[in-house]
Write a protein that holds these residues in place. Structure first.
Motif, mmCIF file in Angstrom:
data_model
loop_
_atom_site.group_PDB
_atom_site.id
_atom_site.type_symbol
_atom_site.label_atom_id
_atom_site.label_comp_id
_atom_site.label_asym_id
_atom_site.label_seq_id
_atom_site.Cartn_x
_atom_site.Cartn_y
_atom_site.Cartn_z
ATOM 1 N N HIS A 1 5.760 7.822 4.242
ATOM 2 C CA HIS A 1 4.310 7.811 4.462
ATOM 3 C C HIS A 1 3.806 6.459 4.977
ATOM 4 O O HIS A 1 2.597 6.282 5.149
ATOM 5 C CB HIS A 1 3.591 8.150 3.153
ATOM 6 C CG HIS A 1 3.932 9.504 2.608
ATOM 7 N ND1 HIS A 1 3.341 10.664 3.068
ATOM 8 C CD2 HIS A 1 4.819 9.887 1.648
ATOM 9 C CE1 HIS A 1 3.833 11.701 2.415
ATOM 10 N NE2 HIS A 1 4.730 11.253 1.548
ATOM 11 N N LEU A 2 4.693 5.521 5.210
ATOM 12 C CA LEU A 2 4.258 4.169 5.569
ATOM 13 C C LEU A 2 3.608 4.089 6.946
ATOM 14 O O LEU A 2 2.809 3.181 7.197
ATOM 15 C CB LEU A 2 5.434 3.190 5.469
ATOM 16 C CG LEU A 2 5.919 2.903 4.039
ATOM 17 C CD1 LEU A 2 7.086 1.929 4.066
ATOM 18 C CD2 LEU A 2 4.790 2.356 3.166
ATOM 19 N N LYS A 3 3.921 5.028 7.826
ATOM 20 C CA LYS A 3 3.241 5.002 9.122
ATOM 21 C C LYS A 3 1.752 5.221 8.955
ATOM 22 O O LYS A 3 0.938 4.702 9.734
ATOM 23 C CB LYS A 3 3.838 6.078 10.042
ATOM 24 C CG LYS A 3 5.236 5.739 10.535
ATOM 25 C CD LYS A 3 5.779 6.827 11.447
ATOM 26 C CE LYS A 3 7.177 6.472 11.935
ATOM 27 N NZ LYS A 3 7.768 7.544 12.787
ATOM 28 N N PHE B 1 0.610 -1.580 9.707
ATOM 29 C CA PHE B 1 0.828 -2.988 10.058
ATOM 30 C C PHE B 1 2.299 -3.374 9.934
ATOM 31 O O PHE B 1 2.711 -4.411 10.454
ATOM 32 C CB PHE B 1 -0.014 -3.898 9.159
ATOM 33 C CG PHE B 1 0.164 -3.640 7.678
ATOM 34 C CD1 PHE B 1 1.177 -4.251 6.964
ATOM 35 C CD2 PHE B 1 -0.690 -2.762 7.015
ATOM 36 C CE1 PHE B 1 1.350 -4.005 5.615
ATOM 37 C CE2 PHE B 1 -0.526 -2.509 5.656
ATOM 38 C CZ PHE B 1 0.485 -3.130 4.957
ATOM 39 N N ARG B 2 3.110 -2.533 9.239
ATOM 40 C CA ARG B 2 4.547 -2.778 9.128
ATOM 41 C C ARG B 2 5.284 -1.843 10.092
ATOM 42 O O ARG B 2 5.786 -0.800 9.697
ATOM 43 C CB ARG B 2 5.020 -2.568 7.692
ATOM 44 C CG ARG B 2 4.597 -3.637 6.714
ATOM 45 C CD ARG B 2 5.272 -4.972 7.004
ATOM 46 N NE ARG B 2 6.709 -4.880 6.880
ATOM 47 C CZ ARG B 2 7.372 -5.122 5.745
ATOM 48 N NH1 ARG B 2 6.716 -5.473 4.659
ATOM 49 N NH2 ARG B 2 8.691 -5.034 5.711
ATOM 50 N N GLU B 3 5.290 -2.200 11.343
ATOM 51 C CA GLU B 3 5.893 -1.352 12.362
ATOM 52 C C GLU B 3 7.388 -1.150 12.080
ATOM 53 O O GLU B 3 8.122 -2.095 11.813
ATOM 54 C CB GLU B 3 5.708 -1.979 13.744
ATOM 55 C CG GLU B 3 6.158 -1.097 14.888
ATOM 56 C CD GLU B 3 5.839 -1.689 16.249
ATOM 57 O OE1 GLU B 3 6.365 -1.166 17.247
ATOM 58 O OE2 GLU B 3 5.062 -2.682 16.299
ATOM 59 N N GLY B 4 7.816 0.095 12.136
ATOM 60 C CA GLY B 4 9.217 0.416 11.911
ATOM 61 C C GLY B 4 9.636 0.403 10.461
ATOM 62 O O GLY B 4 10.836 0.487 10.168
ATOM 63 N N ALA B 5 8.666 0.353 9.514
ATOM 64 C CA ALA B 5 9.018 0.253 8.093
ATOM 65 C C ALA B 5 9.783 1.470 7.596
ATOM 66 O O ALA B 5 10.723 1.346 6.800
ATOM 67 C CB ALA B 5 7.762 0.043 7.260
ATOM 68 N N ASN C 1 0.834 -1.205 0.000
ATOM 69 C CA ASN C 1 0.000 0.000 0.000
ATOM 70 C C ASN C 1 0.869 1.256 0.000
ATOM 71 O O ASN C 1 0.553 2.269 0.629
ATOM 72 C CB ASN C 1 -0.949 0.023 1.212
ATOM 73 C CG ASN C 1 -2.079 1.031 1.035
ATOM 74 O OD1 ASN C 1 -2.607 1.208 -0.049
ATOM 75 N ND2 ASN C 1 -2.439 1.710 2.115
ATOM 76 N N SER C 2 1.954 1.209 -0.757
ATOM 77 C CA SER C 2 2.966 2.275 -0.715
ATOM 78 C C SER C 2 2.575 3.517 -1.499
ATOM 79 O O SER C 2 3.074 4.613 -1.226
ATOM 80 C CB SER C 2 4.295 1.741 -1.240
ATOM 81 O OG SER C 2 4.145 1.181 -2.538
ATOM 82 N N LEU C 3 1.726 3.392 -2.526
ATOM 83 C CA LEU C 3 1.261 4.521 -3.333
ATOM 84 C C LEU C 3 2.384 5.497 -3.700
ATOM 85 O O LEU C 3 2.353 6.673 -3.354
ATOM 86 C CB LEU C 3 0.146 5.284 -2.593
ATOM 87 C CG LEU C 3 -1.276 4.741 -2.775
ATOM 88 C CD1 LEU C 3 -1.458 3.461 -1.969
ATOM 89 C CD2 LEU C 3 -2.305 5.768 -2.366
#
Length: 216
Positions: free
Chosen positions: A114-116, A121-125, A66-68
């Motif tokens: 923007h991943l936060k 669901f990807r903590e610390g990405a 879901n990185s868009l």
């Protein structure tokens, strides 16, 4: 060819005949069968608000994590177009200058910031991806190109014609227009309504399923 293979092919043909699309023929024609790459547009204007409406639709389509990563530089007539034009190839410059609206579709290698929001669901990405510059650039390019496909279909769904182009100096364009944000240009898309004459070339052939697919 074996009997089993012949039977499998026949079953596939029957399945294809029985397949009913959820959209009607008019929508299928608008989005695909009757749509053309357009190089000459009418004078009817296109606004950034129309592009925003398309984005509000296509942003729901899937990307990796879901990185868009797709980014859009919406270039109206005037100073912005004059700045873009020198970066276009000779064969694309005049039609880009004349188009009602032009979009520079780009990939953002900094998508991880923007991943936060996009991938909680990807903590610390964000921290994990920060040093992985080459990986981020590859991921951004792949998903952004997928999103450009969504964008083209979305613009068609809004009743607009599009002319996607890759004939431009991407390095020079990026240095000029994306120096501050680090975006990487991928495709320039002219947007508008087709001119009454010479809007596009005649429809060319397409490959059939058996040429492009294997079933195992």
């Amino acid at each position: 060819m074996s009997i089993d293979t012949t039977t499998d092919e026949l079953n596939r043909e029957l399945d294809a005949l029985e397949t009913a699309f959820v959209i009607d023929d008019a929508a299928a024609d608008l989005l695909f069968r009757e749509a053309h790459t357009t190089s000459k547009f009418s004078d009817e204007p296109v606004t950034p608000a129309q592009v925003e409406a398309v984005w509000d639709l296509i942003r729901w389509a899937p990307t990796a994590m879901n990185s868009l990563p797709l980014r859009l530089l919406v270039v109206e007539q005037g100073e912005g177009r004059e700045r873009l034009a020198p970066h276009m190839g000779d064969f694309n410059r005049d039609k880009t200058v004349a188009a009602p609206l032009t979009i520079v579709a780009a990939a953002d290698p900094g998508f991880h910031r923007h991943l936060k929001t996009l991938a909680p669901f990807r903590e610390g990405a964000e921290e994990q991806f920060e040093p992985l510059v080459e990986m981020r650039e590859g991921m951004a390019r792949t998903s952004a190109l997928i999103q450009i496909g969504y964008l083209i279909v979305g613009l068609r769904a809004a009743g607009l014609a599009v002319g996607p182009m890759t004939g431009f100096d991407a390095a020079a364009l990026d240095a000029d227009l994306f120096a501050e944000n680090g975006w990487k240009s991928l495709v320039v898309i002219n947007v508008g309504h087709p001119a009454e004459e010479d809007a596009h070339h005649p429809r060319q052939a397409r490959l059939d399923f058996d040429t492009v697919a294997q079933v195992i």
